[in-house]
Scaffold this active site. Structure first.
Site, PDB file in Angstrom:
ATOM      1  N   THR A  81     -12.093 -55.058   8.282  1.00 35.66           N
ATOM      2  CA  THR A  81     -10.742 -54.553   8.526  1.00 35.66           C
ATOM      3  C   THR A  81     -10.143 -53.832   7.320  1.00 35.66           C
ATOM      4  O   THR A  81      -9.144 -53.134   7.463  1.00 35.66           O
ATOM      5  CB  THR A  81      -9.806 -55.707   8.919  1.00 35.66           C
ATOM      6  N   GLU A 141      -6.827 -50.165  -0.085  1.00 33.18           N
ATOM      7  CA  GLU A 141      -7.169 -51.461  -0.671  1.00 33.18           C
ATOM      8  C   GLU A 141      -8.471 -51.367  -1.461  1.00 33.18           C
ATOM      9  O   GLU A 141      -8.591 -51.937  -2.551  1.00 33.18           O
ATOM     10  CB  GLU A 141      -7.296 -52.509   0.434  1.00 33.18           C
ATOM     11  N   LEU A 187      -1.445 -55.115   9.706  1.00 36.58           N
ATOM     12  CA  LEU A 187      -1.764 -53.747  10.125  1.00 36.58           C
ATOM     13  C   LEU A 187      -3.260 -53.476  10.228  1.00 36.58           C
ATOM     14  O   LEU A 187      -3.736 -52.932  11.226  1.00 36.58           O
ATOM     15  CB  LEU A 187      -1.151 -52.754   9.136  1.00 36.58           C
ATOM     16  N   GLU A 223       0.848  -1.194   0.000  1.00 38.09           N
ATOM     17  CA  GLU A 223       0.000   0.000   0.000  1.00 38.09           C
ATOM     18  C   GLU A 223       0.892   1.256   0.000  1.00 38.09           C
ATOM     19  O   GLU A 223       1.868   1.333   0.749  1.00 38.09           O
ATOM     20  CB  GLU A 223      -0.869  -0.058   1.264  1.00 38.09           C
ATOM     21  N   THR A 259     -10.948 -59.586  -1.739  1.00 37.77           N
ATOM     22  CA  THR A 259     -11.686 -60.699  -2.345  1.00 37.77           C
ATOM     23  C   THR A 259     -13.182 -60.407  -2.252  1.00 37.77           C
ATOM     24  O   THR A 259     -13.713 -60.250  -1.152  1.00 37.77           O
ATOM     25  CB  THR A 259     -11.363 -62.017  -1.640  1.00 37.77           C
ATOM     26  N   LYS A 316      -9.256   2.023  -2.004  1.00 39.77           N
ATOM     27  CA  LYS A 316      -9.498   1.384  -0.700  1.00 39.77           C
ATOM     28  C   LYS A 316     -10.892   1.765  -0.214  1.00 39.77           C
ATOM     29  O   LYS A 316     -11.273   2.939  -0.229  1.00 39.77           O
ATOM     30  CB  LYS A 316      -8.443   1.859   0.295  1.00 39.77           C
ATOM     31  N   ASN A 340      -8.409 -66.903  -3.249  1.00 41.38           N
ATOM     32  CA  ASN A 340      -9.721 -66.408  -2.837  1.00 41.38           C
ATOM     33  C   ASN A 340     -10.535 -67.430  -2.064  1.00 41.38           C
ATOM     34  O   ASN A 340     -11.400 -67.062  -1.254  1.00 41.38           O
ATOM     35  CB  ASN A 340     -10.502 -65.925  -4.058  1.00 41.38           C
ATOM     36  N   CYS A 351      -5.402  -3.383   2.487  1.00 39.35           N
ATOM     37  CA  CYS A 351      -5.160  -3.414   3.928  1.00 39.35           C
ATOM     38  C   CYS A 351      -6.418  -3.582   4.787  1.00 39.35           C
ATOM     39  O   CYS A 351      -6.929  -4.679   4.932  1.00 39.35           O
ATOM     40  CB  CYS A 351      -4.391  -2.163   4.346  1.00 39.35           C
TER      41      CYS A 351
END
Length: 639
Positions: free
Chosen positions: A460, A465, A355, A46, A472, A115, A436, A170
């Site tokens: 889970t 995934e 995991l 400014e 499966t 402004k 499977n 500003c």
């Protein structure tokens, strides 16, 4: 400018109060530097032409005339510069004085933005000199040419669709209704703020929250440039606190108390994608806005922006720990509600020592604690078969015991062999049927055990995934409630690690750490020398890459070629570009072909901004064609 990226700069030059000649020299020098660095939008502070702290000198006719002369020099200096440049100066219009931002490009003055909010409190008394700016655009004259004057202006780039820039000054952002709100509603994707914000204790924190908050609220890029050293220190000190934000994220900021230039690469297409996604964000062409076109050369740009290789995982440990605790609570609360609603007397999970099942078991324990139920409400079923190793079996048993759940062991080898005989499958042929059959047998055991106990099966499988279809169908794909369904694999690891760090049990912590060190595997193929033979990431690719692809494909709708471009930056030194391209193609092939598995997912809680539930974030036809996406990547190969 390819892929919607554009480099911007927040520039604080050295100034001398009321010395327009010196200030203009500094502005032009910084302009050269920033343009040389590839910046296409440059924002100066400014009143940078005169200095903000001129006080009653703003009433001097000589200063006002010299400011106009300086603006003329800056406009001339912008010739040949491939940039849109904003500078601040006092401007006399119809007998009133205004604090304005001048938009300059290619040797032309495109517009003057006054402004709107003039502060008259505490240390500020701008109303002594300046009048509030008008919203409605009127026309003034500079060097014999008409120039639009008013806050309702957009500066639109001819070469980049969606790049529309607007300005406020500003105090405007500190007001209850900043002009930037109207700007964004009229289509502005980038807001620039020419500021002279003085420094006092704690103000920088609030200032940063204003800038990042406004960029989030308006889904825009926000470039904030403030005055610095050189302004009068009679009563105030200015710190040159420059910031560049994008949709709530602070991309760059300067070191305070040092006049410098900060750069970042805004992603305009990302902002447009986010606005399209948000049905509550409404913008439309506004007839009251003056549209000013500017030109930029379309050129290749080496990106300097940081791309986190783990976008689902906070980089700072304190933030990561807080996120982990929050996610565990969301997962557990979702399961708690489902248990209360169904009135089930037991919850059942298949525990493998991997995991995902470990995380599910931890969540189940937390849900039982929330319900004041004993943890033996949980029945963890371990089902060893052809691929089970001693390591995972031992970890599964130890985890179940340490968490206080019931452990049930059901060896499924004979049942699977009988099934092979029934369908005439050779057990020495280790194909998809071989694998499977085990996964579906395990699911049958879990479902039937849950029936026996008057309970339900807790799933889970994680989001990574599910995105790849690495499950499966009607095997581990199915459950009554999937607590991990929206948790990406890269985050699963940190959730388990966080639990290990905070559980306060040495043996449990060591077991969880060993789970973390175990290769990710469905363990459906016989071990080799007692070790896991089937490693998931060898088959489908590194999960850290796939999670990166998933985040940008779903969260922002990036094209495959754009994801490839930023992945090369994020994983520089970790993966070659050939490896990234290989797994990116694999990601798209699997993502499209496996939607049928996601179309019939069990219920599960959403924990983050990306999810694949067919009832929520991802409503995608199961037979959509991947051709366009692979074609986009094939063009990269051709290049």
């Amino acid at each position: 400018m390819r892929d919607g990226f554009i480099r911007v700069a927040a520039v604080t030059p050295d100034v001398r109060v009321a010395d327009c000649i010196f200030n203009t020299e500094q502005i032009c020098m910084r302009m050269d530097e920033a343009c040389g660095h590839g910046a296409k939008i440059l924002v100066f502070p400014e009143m940078c032409i005169t200095g903000y702290t001129c006080e009653d000198l703003f009433r001097q006719d000589l200063l006002l005339k010299e400011a106009r002369k300086s603006l003329r020099e800056i406009i001339f200096h912008s010739r040949g510069k491939d940039a849109l440049i904003f500078v601040g100066l006092p401007w006399e219009q119809e007998g009133k004085l205004y604090n304005v931002a001048a938009a300059v490009s290619g040797g032309s003055l495109l517009g003057l933005v006054p402004k709107k909010c003039i502060p008259m409190y505490s240390e500020f008394y701008e109303g002594r000199y300046f009048s509030p700016g008008n919203e409605e655009v009127i026309w003034t004259e500079f060097d014999g040419k008409p120039v639009p004057f008013g806050s309702s202006q957009l500066f639109a780039c001819r070469e980049m669709e969606g790049l529309k820039v607007a300005a406020e000054i500003c105090e405007d952002i500190w007001s209850p209704k900043p002009p930037s709100i109207s700007h964004a509603m009229a289509g502005a994707t980038v807001i620039v703020n020419l500021s002279a914000s003085n420094e006092n204790t704690g103000k920088s924190i609030y200032r940063e929250s204003l800038v990042t908050g406004q960029s989030a609220r308006l889904v825009c890029g926000y470039i904030y440039t403030s005055a610095g050293e050189g302004e009068s220190s009679t009563d105030l000190v200015f710190s040159a606190h420059n910031m560049i934000a994008e949709n709530g994220t602070l991309l760059a900021q300067s070191a305070r108390f040092k006049n410098e230039t900060v750069y970042s690469d805004l992603d305009i297409f990302r902002l447009l994608s986010e606005r399209r996604r948000m049905s509550t964000f409404t913008s439309a062409e506004n007839a009251d806005y003056q549209k000013n076109a500017f030109h930029l050369e379309t050129e290749e740009m080496k990106l300097e922006r940081f791309f986190d290789p783990a976008p689902f995982v906070p980089g700072v440990k304190e933030d990561r720990d807080r996120r982990c605790e929050e996610i565990l609570s969301i997962q557990a609360l979702g399961l708690k509600k489902r248990m209360q609603h169904t009135g089930c007397r037991s919850i059942v999970v298949g525990i493998s020592g991997g995991l995902d099942s470990t995380l599910a078991l931890l969540v189940m324990a937390k849900a039982c604690d929330m319900l004041s139920l004993p943890r033996n409400t949980i029945t963890a079923v371990t089902m060893p078969c052809f691929g089970t190793t001693d390591r995972t079996y031992t970890n599964a048993c130890t985890l179940t015991r340490k968490l206080g759940a019931n452990l049930l062991e059901v060896d499924i080898k004979e049942a699977v062999k009988l099934h092979f005989r029934d369908i005439g499958h050779d057990p020495d042929v280790h194909d998809v049927t071989y694998e499977n059959s085990q996964a579906r047998e395990r699911t049958q055991v879990l479902m039937d055990v849950a029936n026996q106990l008057g309970g339900m099966v807790v799933g889970t499988g994680d989001m990574s995934e599910l995105a790849l279809g690495w499950a499966t169908y009607n095997g581990d794909h199915m459950s009554m409630y999937g607590v991990n369904a929206s948790v990406p694999k890269t985050l699963v690891r940190h959730l388990v690690s966080y639990y290990a760090d905070t559980c306060g049990d040495g043996e449990l912590s060591r077991t969880l750490e060993d789970v973390l060190d175990t290769p990710v595997s469905p363990e459906l193929l016989p071990p080799k020398d007692g070790e896991i033979a089937q490693k998931t990431e060898d088959l489908v690719g590194p999960y850290e890459l796939h999670d990166f692809f998933l985040y940008y494909a779903l969260r922002f709708g990036y094209s495959p070629s754009k994801i490839y471009r930023i992945a090369k930056i994020a994983f520089d030194g970790a993966y070659s570009k050939e490896t990234i391209l290989k797994w990116l193609k694999k990601f798209y092939y699997r993502f499209f072909s496996q939607q049928f598995k996601r179309s019939c997912l069990p219920d599960g809680p959403k924990v983050g901004s990306v999810a694949v539930s067919p009832r929520g974030d991802l409503r995608m036809p199961s037979d959509a064609c991947v051709r366009l996406w692979i074609g986009d990547l094939d063009r990269i190969t051709a290049d």
